[in-house]
Design a protein around this motif. Structure first.
Motif, short mmCIF file in Angstrom:
data_model
loop_
_atom_site.label_atom_id
_atom_site.label_comp_id
_atom_site.label_asym_id
_atom_site.label_seq_id
_atom_site.Cartn_x
_atom_site.Cartn_y
_atom_site.Cartn_z
N ASP A 61 -5.64 4.60 -0.78
CA ASP A 61 -5.75 5.95 -1.34
C ASP A 61 -5.92 7.01 -0.26
N ARG A 62 -6.09 6.60 0.97
CA ARG A 62 -6.34 7.55 2.05
C ARG A 62 -5.07 8.01 2.77
N VAL A 63 -3.91 7.52 2.33
CA VAL A 63 -2.65 7.92 2.94
C VAL A 63 -2.38 9.39 2.55
N PRO A 64 -2.08 10.27 3.51
CA PRO A 64 -1.86 11.68 3.19
C PRO A 64 -0.79 11.87 2.11
N VAL A 65 -1.00 12.82 1.23
CA VAL A 65 -0.15 13.22 0.09
C VAL A 65 0.07 12.12 -0.97
N TYR A 66 -0.49 10.95 -0.77
CA TYR A 66 -0.35 9.89 -1.76
C TYR A 66 -1.68 9.55 -2.41
N LYS A 67 -1.60 9.08 -3.64
CA LYS A 67 -2.78 8.63 -4.39
C LYS A 67 -2.50 7.22 -4.90
N LEU A 68 -3.54 6.45 -4.96
CA LEU A 68 -3.45 5.08 -5.44
C LEU A 68 -3.27 5.07 -6.95
N GLY A 69 -2.23 4.39 -7.41
CA GLY A 69 -2.00 4.22 -8.85
C GLY A 69 -2.63 2.91 -9.31
N GLN A 70 -1.98 2.25 -10.25
CA GLN A 70 -2.51 0.98 -10.76
C GLN A 70 -2.34 -0.12 -9.70
N ASN A 107 0.14 -9.54 -5.51
CA ASN A 107 -0.70 -8.35 -5.51
C ASN A 107 0.24 -7.16 -5.40
N ILE A 108 0.12 -6.23 -6.35
CA ILE A 108 1.02 -5.08 -6.42
C ILE A 108 0.19 -3.81 -6.58
N ALA A 109 0.35 -2.88 -5.64
CA ALA A 109 -0.33 -1.58 -5.73
C ALA A 109 0.72 -0.48 -5.84
N GLU A 110 0.61 0.32 -6.90
CA GLU A 110 1.51 1.44 -7.10
C GLU A 110 0.90 2.67 -6.42
N ILE A 111 1.74 3.42 -5.69
CA ILE A 111 1.28 4.59 -4.95
C ILE A 111 2.07 5.80 -5.46
N TYR A 112 1.35 6.90 -5.73
CA TYR A 112 1.99 8.10 -6.26
C TYR A 112 1.70 9.29 -5.38
N LEU A 169 9.19 9.98 -4.73
CA LEU A 169 8.82 9.21 -3.55
C LEU A 169 7.63 8.29 -3.85
N GLU A 170 7.55 7.83 -5.11
CA GLU A 170 6.48 6.91 -5.48
C GLU A 170 6.67 5.61 -4.70
N GLY A 171 5.57 5.08 -4.22
CA GLY A 171 5.64 3.90 -3.37
C GLY A 171 5.10 2.64 -4.03
N LEU A 172 5.24 1.55 -3.31
CA LEU A 172 4.77 0.25 -3.77
C LEU A 172 4.34 -0.55 -2.55
N VAL A 173 3.17 -1.18 -2.65
CA VAL A 173 2.70 -2.08 -1.60
C VAL A 173 2.43 -3.41 -2.30
N ILE A 226 5.95 -6.64 0.92
CA ILE A 226 7.02 -5.70 0.55
C ILE A 226 6.38 -4.32 0.40
N VAL A 227 6.86 -3.37 1.20
CA VAL A 227 6.36 -2.00 1.15
C VAL A 227 7.57 -1.08 1.09
N GLY A 228 7.61 -0.22 0.09
CA GLY A 228 8.77 0.68 -0.02
C GLY A 228 8.64 1.66 -1.16
N LEU A 229 9.72 2.37 -1.40
CA LEU A 229 9.78 3.34 -2.48
C LEU A 229 10.17 2.63 -3.78
N GLN A 230 9.46 2.94 -4.85
CA GLN A 230 9.72 2.28 -6.14
C GLN A 230 11.18 2.44 -6.55
N LYS A 231 11.76 3.63 -6.35
CA LYS A 231 13.15 3.86 -6.75
C LYS A 231 14.13 2.97 -6.00
N LEU A 232 13.95 2.86 -4.69
CA LEU A 232 14.87 2.04 -3.88
C LEU A 232 14.72 0.55 -4.19
N ILE A 233 13.48 0.14 -4.51
CA ILE A 233 13.22 -1.26 -4.83
C ILE A 233 13.74 -1.57 -6.24
N GLY A 234 13.81 -0.56 -7.10
CA GLY A 234 14.19 -0.78 -8.49
C GLY A 234 13.00 -1.23 -9.32
#
Length: 194
Positions: free
Chosen positions: A69-78, A92-97, A102-106, A128-136
């Protein structure tokens, strides 16, 4: 069960632990310990029907997760932990908003092996770390199906080959819809089945 409700009430409003004050953390840990003493499944590793499924994180003391949650401009989702007993896999899947589109996924994929009736050894295998859209990415279940089918994602998708990337988890409470675990780094996890 009143003790379970007390824990959920203590967790409410802490945003999985991100907003918990020191006083709240102490009250939550006390509520967790009380519930662990009442564990209805004393041999959780031998209860695959209860372990199997997608679990959503309600609360943790894990600095590694909370620091996402400490990444600039991003917030931790579910945050999800998805267990597939038949293949001894855990995801383990963390959604980043943050910024629109540009929503992310870790995500980390691992294998687990029972060590005792309540402890599993975990060996991390793929990150796997990337953008939710590109990952599908649309949901944890869909994402896991793609991983299990061997898909290589348009993301930072790397195997983890180091033997040092292991850990263990004690499952200290398990019922139909709640799981509590304690990890090798001293972290506590409270999850609910989705």
């Amino acid at each position: 069960m009143l003790k379970k409700t007390a824990l959920l009430d203590a967790i409410a409003g802490t945003n999985r632990g991100l907003l918990a004050t020191q006083q709240q953390k102490q009250a939550i840990l006390a509520a967790i310990a009380t519930l662990e003493d009442l564990n209805p499944t004393p041999r959780p590793v031998e209860a695959p029907n209860l372990l199997e499924g997608n679990w959503r994180l309600l609360y943790t003391t894990s600095k590694a997760l909370l620091n996402l949650d400490r990444v600039p401009v991003y917030k931790l989702g579910q945050i999800y932990q998805c267990i597939r007993v038949e293949t001894t896999s855990v995801y383990n899947i963390a959604e980043i908003y943050g910024l629109p589109y540009l929503e992310g996924l870790v995500s980390v994929a691992a294998k687990f092996a029972p060590v005792s009736e309540r402890r599993v050894q975990v060996k991390f295998q793929r990150s796997i770390v990337g953008l939710q859209k590109l990952i599908g990415y649309t949901s944890p279940a869909n994402f896991i199906q793609q991983i299990e089918a061997g898909k290589k994602f348009t993301a930072i998708d790397v195997p983890i080959q180091s033997d040092t990337q292991t850990g263990w988890l004690d499952i200290t409470y398990l019922d139909n819809d709640m799981r509590i675990g304690r990890g090798n780094e001293g972290s506590v996890f409270v999850l609910s089945k989705t």
